[in-house]
Design an enzyme around this catalytic site. Structure first.
Site, PDB file in Angstrom:
ATOM      1  N   GLY A 274      23.568 -71.684  19.547  1.00  0.00           N
ATOM      2  CA  GLY A 274      24.046 -70.543  18.766  1.00  0.00           C
ATOM      3  C   GLY A 274      23.958 -69.278  19.604  1.00  0.00           C
ATOM      4  O   GLY A 274      22.872 -68.718  19.793  1.00  0.00           O
TER       5      GLY A 274
ATOM      6  N   CYS B 274      21.168 -60.182   6.919  1.00  0.00           N
ATOM      7  CA  CYS B 274      19.955 -60.923   6.561  1.00  0.00           C
ATOM      8  C   CYS B 274      19.205 -60.487   5.298  1.00  0.00           C
ATOM      9  O   CYS B 274      18.737 -61.335   4.554  1.00  0.00           O
ATOM     10  CB  CYS B 274      19.010 -60.927   7.745  1.00  0.00           C
ATOM     11  SG  CYS B 274      19.704 -61.898   9.092  1.00  0.00           S
TER      12      CYS B 274
HETATM   13  P1  NAD Z   1      25.533 -65.389  14.354  1.00  0.00           P
HETATM   14  O1  NAD Z   1      26.516 -65.762  13.329  1.00  0.00           O
HETATM   15  O2  NAD Z   1      25.679 -64.128  15.116  1.00  0.00           O
HETATM   16  O3  NAD Z   1      25.462 -66.556  15.466  1.00  0.00           O
HETATM   17  C1  NAD Z   1      25.340 -67.913  15.143  1.00  0.00           C
HETATM   18  C2  NAD Z   1      26.120 -68.703  16.187  1.00  0.00           C
HETATM   19  O4  NAD Z   1      25.858 -70.097  16.003  1.00  0.00           O
HETATM   20  C3  NAD Z   1      27.652 -68.548  16.071  1.00  0.00           C
HETATM   21  O5  NAD Z   1      28.160 -68.063  17.305  1.00  0.00           O
HETATM   22  C4  NAD Z   1      28.144 -69.978  15.782  1.00  0.00           C
HETATM   23  O6  NAD Z   1      29.377 -70.276  16.416  1.00  0.00           O
HETATM   24  C5  NAD Z   1      27.025 -70.813  16.358  1.00  0.00           C
HETATM   25  N1  NAD Z   1      26.939 -72.177  15.823  1.00  0.00           N
HETATM   26  C6  NAD Z   1      26.938 -72.573  14.530  1.00  0.00           C
HETATM   27  N2  NAD Z   1      26.772 -73.912  14.456  1.00  0.00           N
HETATM   28  C7  NAD Z   1      26.670 -74.369  15.739  1.00  0.00           C
HETATM   29  C8  NAD Z   1      26.463 -75.650  16.314  1.00  0.00           C
HETATM   30  N3  NAD Z   1      26.310 -76.745  15.559  1.00  0.00           N
HETATM   31  N4  NAD Z   1      26.415 -75.752  17.660  1.00  0.00           N
HETATM   32  C9  NAD Z   1      26.544 -74.652  18.443  1.00  0.00           C
HETATM   33  N5  NAD Z   1      26.723 -73.413  17.956  1.00  0.00           N
HETATM   34  C10 NAD Z   1      26.776 -73.262  16.608  1.00  0.00           C
HETATM   35  O7  NAD Z   1      24.113 -65.451  13.648  1.00  0.00           O
HETATM   36  P2  NAD Z   1      22.821 -64.567  13.989  1.00  0.00           P
HETATM   37  O8  NAD Z   1      22.978 -63.217  13.414  1.00  0.00           O
HETATM   38  O9  NAD Z   1      22.491 -64.730  15.426  1.00  0.00           O
HETATM   39  O10 NAD Z   1      21.721 -65.308  13.093  1.00  0.00           O
HETATM   40  C11 NAD Z   1      21.256 -66.588  13.426  1.00  0.00           C
HETATM   41  C12 NAD Z   1      20.023 -66.903  12.593  1.00  0.00           C
HETATM   42  O11 NAD Z   1      18.977 -65.999  12.947  1.00  0.00           O
HETATM   43  C13 NAD Z   1      20.205 -66.731  11.077  1.00  0.00           C
HETATM   44  O12 NAD Z   1      19.446 -67.701  10.424  1.00  0.00           O
HETATM   45  C14 NAD Z   1      19.644 -65.350  10.799  1.00  0.00           C
HETATM   46  O13 NAD Z   1      19.144 -65.245   9.486  1.00  0.00           O
HETATM   47  C15 NAD Z   1      18.516 -65.272  11.803  1.00  0.00           C
HETATM   48  N6  NAD Z   1      18.188 -63.896  12.239  1.00  0.00           N
HETATM   49  C16 NAD Z   1      19.178 -63.005  12.522  1.00  0.00           C
HETATM   50  C17 NAD Z   1      18.846 -61.720  12.986  1.00  0.00           C
HETATM   51  C18 NAD Z   1      19.911 -60.706  13.296  1.00  0.00           C
HETATM   52  O14 NAD Z   1      19.557 -59.572  13.598  1.00  0.00           O
HETATM   53  N7  NAD Z   1      21.192 -61.013  13.244  1.00  0.00           N
HETATM   54  C19 NAD Z   1      17.505 -61.382  13.179  1.00  0.00           C
HETATM   55  C20 NAD Z   1      16.522 -62.328  12.897  1.00  0.00           C
HETATM   56  C21 NAD Z   1      16.875 -63.592  12.434  1.00  0.00           C
HETATM   57  C1  UGA Z   2      16.196 -56.698   9.647  1.00  0.00           C
HETATM   58  C2  UGA Z   2      14.692 -56.635   9.954  1.00  0.00           C
HETATM   59  O1  UGA Z   2      14.333 -55.284  10.200  1.00  0.00           O
HETATM   60  C3  UGA Z   2      14.347 -57.497  11.155  1.00  0.00           C
HETATM   61  O2  UGA Z   2      12.940 -57.503  11.354  1.00  0.00           O
HETATM   62  C4  UGA Z   2      14.820 -58.918  10.905  1.00  0.00           C
HETATM   63  O3  UGA Z   2      14.552 -59.737  12.019  1.00  0.00           O
HETATM   64  C5  UGA Z   2      16.305 -58.899  10.638  1.00  0.00           C
HETATM   65  O4  UGA Z   2      16.581 -58.048   9.480  1.00  0.00           O
HETATM   66  C6  UGA Z   2      16.861 -60.241  10.297  1.00  0.00           C
HETATM   67  O5  UGA Z   2      16.152 -61.127   9.865  1.00  0.00           O
HETATM   68  O6  UGA Z   2      18.074 -60.332  10.479  1.00  0.00           O
HETATM   69  P1  UGA Z   2      18.343 -55.485  10.601  1.00  0.00           P
HETATM   70  O7  UGA Z   2      18.992 -55.981   9.374  1.00  0.00           O
HETATM   71  O8  UGA Z   2      19.028 -55.707  11.892  1.00  0.00           O
HETATM   72  O9  UGA Z   2      16.869 -56.125  10.752  1.00  0.00           O
HETATM   73  O10 UGA Z   2      18.121 -53.911  10.505  1.00  0.00           O
HETATM   74  P2  UGA Z   2      17.136 -52.932   9.698  1.00  0.00           P
HETATM   75  O11 UGA Z   2      16.818 -51.827  10.614  1.00  0.00           O
HETATM   76  O12 UGA Z   2      16.012 -53.651   9.069  1.00  0.00           O
HETATM   77  O13 UGA Z   2      18.099 -52.350   8.589  1.00  0.00           O
HETATM   78  C7  UGA Z   2      18.650 -53.153   7.568  1.00  0.00           C
HETATM   79  C8  UGA Z   2      19.413 -52.285   6.601  1.00  0.00           C
HETATM   80  O14 UGA Z   2      18.528 -51.448   5.854  1.00  0.00           O
HETATM   81  C9  UGA Z   2      20.403 -51.327   7.270  1.00  0.00           C
HETATM   82  O15 UGA Z   2      21.561 -51.219   6.503  1.00  0.00           O
HETATM   83  C10 UGA Z   2      19.648 -50.012   7.304  1.00  0.00           C
HETATM   84  O16 UGA Z   2      20.498 -48.899   7.353  1.00  0.00           O
HETATM   85  C11 UGA Z   2      18.901 -50.087   5.981  1.00  0.00           C
HETATM   86  N1  UGA Z   2      17.680 -49.276   5.970  1.00  0.00           N
HETATM   87  C12 UGA Z   2      16.694 -49.514   6.879  1.00  0.00           C
HETATM   88  C13 UGA Z   2      17.517 -48.304   5.008  1.00  0.00           C
HETATM   89  O17 UGA Z   2      18.402 -48.079   4.168  1.00  0.00           O
HETATM   90  N2  UGA Z   2      16.369 -47.571   4.991  1.00  0.00           N
HETATM   91  C14 UGA Z   2      15.364 -47.795   5.882  1.00  0.00           C
HETATM   92  O18 UGA Z   2      14.328 -47.087   5.797  1.00  0.00           O
HETATM   93  C15 UGA Z   2      15.531 -48.789   6.849  1.00  0.00           C
END
Ligand code: NAD
Ligand code: UGA
Length: 470
Positions: free
Chosen positions: A11, A281
């Protein structure tokens, strides 16, 4: 297990790409491959135009990927199967979005991509492999994985499953990965489980201080990730709920957050009132937790977490209602300038952005909506509105895109700030010039509390802020 030679991230998204890049940078002797099914995504990771906008990421990627400064140890490829075979550790970083159909639709996470990655590892691995859940998953996912691996894995191949959730936030991913508050590693409390946790801890140990690496049982680790996001989202919904009381009473939510946050038990972060939280998320993970509670026959717990999402939805619609009533009850034919479409600053990600709901409401009111965002493209805005239920004919008819804040505001009745990009603060945008080119009365609705309301009022604007009454 001997020294780790090769790791694979499945991913290449917001998590897999940056996490793989930082791990590679900090462990030059380990071959790190980030794989994805999407050829265009992988091609972008192999170019200088990375598929995600993340400040400071390109130099990190280039140093490990380009063999200019040191031998290359970071690879982006679509050869998912071949890479799995070589890997000692496989991190699963695929998306786990909310289900859109079937049982639990709108609440439960869609685990199809995650299961498919697990099956692929089981089918391909020829040697003992550590599999790391990095995606955010429901508590007890590791038990399901164990069954699949046992049923499909090749004879004699042992798998150890670890939970190692990711806590990075978009826009600050590089700093979060370089200096994480903590690294959480959950494992089975067996000798082989604890040994696998040590192997992973050693990889992180090359740049994360030992005391910041926390080892727990695997179920705690899985649940801790959902808990962390739920608690963060809950803080925002709490301050947003208070913002409504402020608007009705003359209190100022900024002063409330500051006064409350000085109590060290409360703390000041994540208390910024806004038009509503977005991102891929918070909503998904709070709903995931709530759905888990529902399936565990804990309806009161489910309702509690559900209310965090409900307040967020209400906050978004409350903001648009305030715009409509302030603009004399009608937006028909009025040009409304929207500043910002991403869900927060320093990212081009628009998933679940509050701007989507607000723009949808403005279209429904037949306003002429003009959007300016420094990073988000027209194609992406169109796609986002499309998947969120807007008719494309309406989008074409009512929405336009501007290349700068001035074209955006020209002839408009109101500017609405929906993303807190730095350039929207008073210093970067010439509000005097904007005032000159707007209709009268000229309104600013600040959904992020980033503008200096007093200064704008002195220029002649009528200003409405989240969490501040008039
Ligand atoms: P994303 O959609 O940006 O990326 C996921 C990638 O996985 C895609 O490019 C997709 O093509 C690929 N994929 C799906 N199935 C696949 C497979 N079988 N083989 C190979 N590639 C495959 O997602 P993301 O934002 O990186 O989030 C991934 C996970 O991490 C989620 O569970 C999310 O909740 C968690 N997470 C995200 C964030 C964030 O800031 N975006 C932060 C912490 C945790
Ligand atoms: C959030 C968490 O902060 C990360 O720790 C976590 O890993 C991630 O989700 C995830 O699991 O994907 P993210 O969504 O990237 O990260 O960004 P944040 O800075 O947490 O903001 C989330 C949303 O809340 C944004 O729309 C932001 O504008 C809003 N926000 C944030 C507020 O409205 N008020 C605040 O005080 C902080």
């Amino acid at each position: 297990m001997g020294p780790v030679k090769s790791v694979c991230f499945i991913g290449a998204g917001f998590v897999g790409g940056p996490s793989g890049a930082v791990l590679a940078l900090k462990n030059p002797d380990v071959e790190v491959s980030v794989v994805d099914l999407s050829e265009t995504r992988i091609a972008a990771w192999n170019s200088d135009a990375l598929p995600i906008y993340e400040p400071g990421l390109l130099p990190v990627v280039k140093e490990a990927r380009d063999a200019e400064v040191r031998p290359q140890n970071l690879f982006f490829t679509t050869d998912v199967r071949g890479t799995i075979k070589r890997a000692d550790i496989v991190f699963i970083c695929v998306n786990t979005p909310t289900k859109t159909a079937g049982i639990g639709a709108g609440k439960a996470p869609n685990m199809a991509y995650f299961e498919s990655a697990t099956r692929m590892i089981a089918a391909e691995a020829d040697k003992d492999t550590i599999i790391v859940e990095k995606s955010t998953v429901p508590c007890r996912t590791a038990a399901n994985m164990r069954e699949i691996l046992h049923a499909i894995g090749k004879p004699g191949v042992n798998f150890e499953i670890l939970s190692n959730p990711e806590f990075l936030a978009e826009g600050t991913a590089v700093a979060d990965l370089m200096r994480p508050d903590r690294i959480l590693i959950g494992s089975m409390q067996t000798p082989s489980g604890l040994e696998a946790a040590d192997v992973l801890a050693n990889l992180y140990g090359s740049w994360v201080p030992k005391e910041n690496i926390l080892k727990t049982n695997i179920w705690s680790s899985e649940l801790a990730k959902l808990a962390a996001n739920a608690l963060l989202a809950q803080r925002i919904s709490s301050i947003n709920a208070l913002s409504a009381i402020c608007e009705a009473t003359g209190a100022d939510v900024g002063e409330i957050a500051y006064a409350a946050g000085l109590d060290t038990r409360i703390g000041s972060r994540m208390l910024q009132a806004s038009v509503g939280f977005g991102g891929s998320c918070f909503r998904k993970d709070v709903l995931n937790l709530s759905y888990m509670a529902e399936t565990l026959h804990l309806p009161e717990v489910a309702a509690y977490w559900q209310s965090v999402v409900a307040i967020n939805e209400w906050q978004k619609s409350r903001f648009t209602k305030r715009i409509i009533s302030t603009l004399y009850g009608t937006l028909t034919g009025k040009k409304i300038a929207v500043y910002g479409f991403s869900y927060k600053k320093n990212t081009a990600d628009t998933r679940e952005s509050a701007a989507i709901s607000v723009v949808k409401d403005l279209i429904a009111e037949q306003a002429r909506v003009c959007i300016y965002d420094p990073q988000v493209t027209k194609a992406q805005i169109w796609e986002e509105l499309d998947i969120n239920g807007c008719h494309l004919e309406d989008v074409e008819k009512y929405v336009s895109i501007a290349q700068n804040p001035y074209d955006c505001a020209s002839d408009s009745h109101a500017v609405i700030v929906l993303t807190e990009w730095d350039e929207f603060s008073n210093k970067d945008v010439d509000w005097e010039q904007i005032f000159d080119i707007m209709e009268r009365p000229a309104f600013v609705f600040d959904g992020r509390r980033v503008i200096d309301a007093g200064k704008l009022q002195r220029l002649g604007f009528r200003v409405e802020c989240i969490g501040r009454g008039n």
